[in-house]
Design an enzyme around this catalytic site. Structure first.
Site, PDB file in Angstrom:
ATOM      1  N   ASN A  81      -3.118 -15.909 107.097  1.00  0.00           N
ATOM      2  CA  ASN A  81      -2.346 -15.662 108.310  1.00  0.00           C
ATOM      3  C   ASN A  81      -2.519 -14.220 108.767  1.00  0.00           C
ATOM      4  OD1 ASN A  81       0.372 -13.965 108.443  1.00  0.00           O
ATOM      5  ND2 ASN A  81       0.133 -14.674 106.318  1.00  0.00           N
ATOM      6  N   PHE A 131       4.224 -10.270 112.358  1.00  0.00           N
ATOM      7  CA  PHE A 131       5.679 -10.119 112.520  1.00  0.00           C
ATOM      8  C   PHE A 131       6.152 -10.649 113.880  1.00  0.00           C
ATOM      9  CE2 PHE A 131       6.258  -6.195 109.496  1.00  0.00           C
ATOM     10  CZ  PHE A 131       5.951  -6.995 108.411  1.00  0.00           C
ATOM     11  N   SER A 166       2.812  -6.178 104.348  1.00  0.00           N
ATOM     12  CA  SER A 166       2.040  -7.136 105.131  1.00  0.00           C
ATOM     13  C   SER A 166       0.755  -6.480 105.611  1.00  0.00           C
ATOM     14  CB  SER A 166       2.846  -7.619 106.342  1.00  0.00           C
ATOM     15  OG  SER A 166       2.016  -8.360 107.227  1.00  0.00           O
ATOM     16  N   ASN A 218      -0.876  -7.408 108.207  1.00  0.00           N
ATOM     17  CA  ASN A 218      -1.099  -7.846 109.584  1.00  0.00           C
ATOM     18  C   ASN A 218      -0.448  -6.969 110.652  1.00  0.00           C
ATOM     19  OD1 ASN A 218      -2.557 -10.162 108.675  1.00  0.00           O
ATOM     20  ND2 ASN A 218      -0.594 -11.075 108.104  1.00  0.00           N
ATOM     21  N   THR A 219       0.202  -5.895 110.240  1.00  0.00           N
ATOM     22  CA  THR A 219       0.701  -4.880 111.168  1.00  0.00           C
ATOM     23  C   THR A 219      -0.077  -3.601 110.899  1.00  0.00           C
ATOM     24  OG1 THR A 219       2.921  -5.834 111.349  1.00  0.00           O
ATOM     25  CG2 THR A 219       2.698  -3.487 111.849  1.00  0.00           C
ATOM     26  N   LYS A 236       9.147  -5.409  98.629  1.00  0.00           N
ATOM     27  CA  LYS A 236       8.057  -6.377  98.498  1.00  0.00           C
ATOM     28  C   LYS A 236       6.733  -5.624  98.527  1.00  0.00           C
ATOM     29  CE  LYS A 236       6.600 -10.944 100.020  1.00  0.00           C
ATOM     30  NZ  LYS A 236       6.948 -12.110 100.856  1.00  0.00           N
ATOM     31  N   ASN A 289       3.152  -9.966  98.045  1.00  0.00           N
ATOM     32  CA  ASN A 289       2.827 -10.400  99.398  1.00  0.00           C
ATOM     33  C   ASN A 289       1.431 -11.013  99.402  1.00  0.00           C
ATOM     34  OD1 ASN A 289       2.948 -10.634 102.280  1.00  0.00           O
ATOM     35  ND2 ASN A 289       4.182  -8.778 102.370  1.00  0.00           N
TER      36      ASN A 289
END
Length: 345
Positions: A117, A121, A182, A184-185, A220, A249
């Site tokens: 993915n 967010f 994460s 993805n940011t 996390k 994560n």
């Protein structure tokens, strides 16, 4: 069996994100009808006093939770609670709503029982989540609030975003998760570095001291951290009296995948979850437990069977979380894991 023979093949006809919306919408309707809700609870419930566990001051009815990312906005936790989870983590939520990354951004790797993915967010913002939680006056499930920063917020101002979410959610969740891991940011994982992480967690601990009620705070972490950086992270957690850690994560690694390289290249960037992550998540949990015997650990990553769950607990996790495993194995995996845990005690 019913899920794997009928429901999963149907859902897998659709793109992964579309399938998620279809399944949560249908399940929400089913659990809104009293008779059907009772049937769902009867099928999936499995309770035993031996499964109860107190971790960071909270009494969990069982140690199996739903990981963050499934219910990003606090819209589905009531329906999902009927599947027998001991707790549900909602988010990641940010101060302001944001669309996330461009679609498609969620992909299946069936050969690997994995997902990739790059959601980014996507959520409607913390105010909407708070309003939904306020309306739920008869909540019976333990809720964790997973908080992050907006994409447009520079790292130098990230603490402000975490502070906004922390203050807004404080009366409405049972524990917090600070998400700096994460992939993805843009630049978010830089907040895992020693100095920015220490400043962030110190501020979260400071804010908690201003509240009347104590709420646990967890961090996390990414599975891609080296052991030296994990050591630094554990020292920061200890010095700021953070209650626990979630390991791990998603990963940016693409090692040892069964899926063809063409498919991996076609998908591109994103965080990998599911079965290929399990070995590394277990290694991280085991290492953390060896370094910090008293620290609360939630183990997550590639738990796709009852055996995986038992192994994660044996590695040192106090609680476990699922997401990708449920997509491939179906909701009955929760009951199956709880029975296996009971039988192993």
């Amino acid at each position: 069996m019913f899920y794997r023979l009928f429901i999963k093949p149907f859902l897998f006809l659709f793109p992964a994100e579309k399938a998620h919306h279809i399944s949560t919408s249908i399940f929400g309707i089913i659990t809104s009808i009293p008779v059907l809700k009772s049937i769902v609870k009867f099928i999936f419930s499995y309770d035993a006093p031996v499964l109860e566990k107190t971790v960071f001051g909270i009494r969990f009815p069982n140690p199996v939770g739903l990981a963050a990312g499934f219910d990003k906005e606090g819209k589905h936790y009531k329906a999902m609670s009927h599947l027998g989870f001991g707790f549900i983590e909602i988010g990641t939520v940010t101060p302001k709503g944001q669309a996330g990354n461009l679609q498609p951004r969620l992909f299946r790797l069936p050969e690997d029982k994995a997902l990739i993915n790059r959601m980014g967010f996507n959520n409607e913002g913390v105010e909407g989540m708070v309003e939904r939680l306020k309306k739920d006056t008869s909540r019976h499930i333990i809720i964790g609030g997973n908080i992050g920063k907006n994409k447009v917020t520079p790292n130098e101002e990230a603490i402000n975003d975490y502070e906004i979410c922390f203050n807004a959610l404080y009366p409405h969740v049972d524990y917090f998760v600070v998400n700096v891991s994460s992939p993805n940011t843009p630049n978010l994982r830089a907040l895992q570095d020693k100095e920015p992480l220490n400043r962030l967690l110190a501020r979260m601990a400071e804010l908690r001291q201003t509240k009347k009620e104590y709420k646990p705070i967890l961090l996390k972490i990414a599975p891609d951290l080296g052991f030296e950086q994990i050591n630094d992270t554990l020292d920061i957690i200890e010095s700021n009296k953070i209650d626990g850690i979630i390991a791990t994560n998603t990963t940016i690694s693409r090692e040892n995948l069964k899926s063809g390289q063409n498919r991996i290249d076609e998908i591109g960037n994103g965080g990998l979850s599911g079965q290929p992550l399990h070995k590394r998540s277990m290694e991280v949990v085991k290492y953390i437990r060896s370094r910090k015997p008293e620290l609360a650990i939630i183990g997550v990553g590639g738990i796709c069977s009852d055996k995986d769950a038992i192994n994660m607990l044996a590695a040192g996790a106090d609680l476990i979380q699922l997401y990708s495993g449920m997509i491939y194995e179906g909701p009955s995996i929760v009951r199956k894991i709880k029975k296996a845990i009971k039988n192993s005690i």
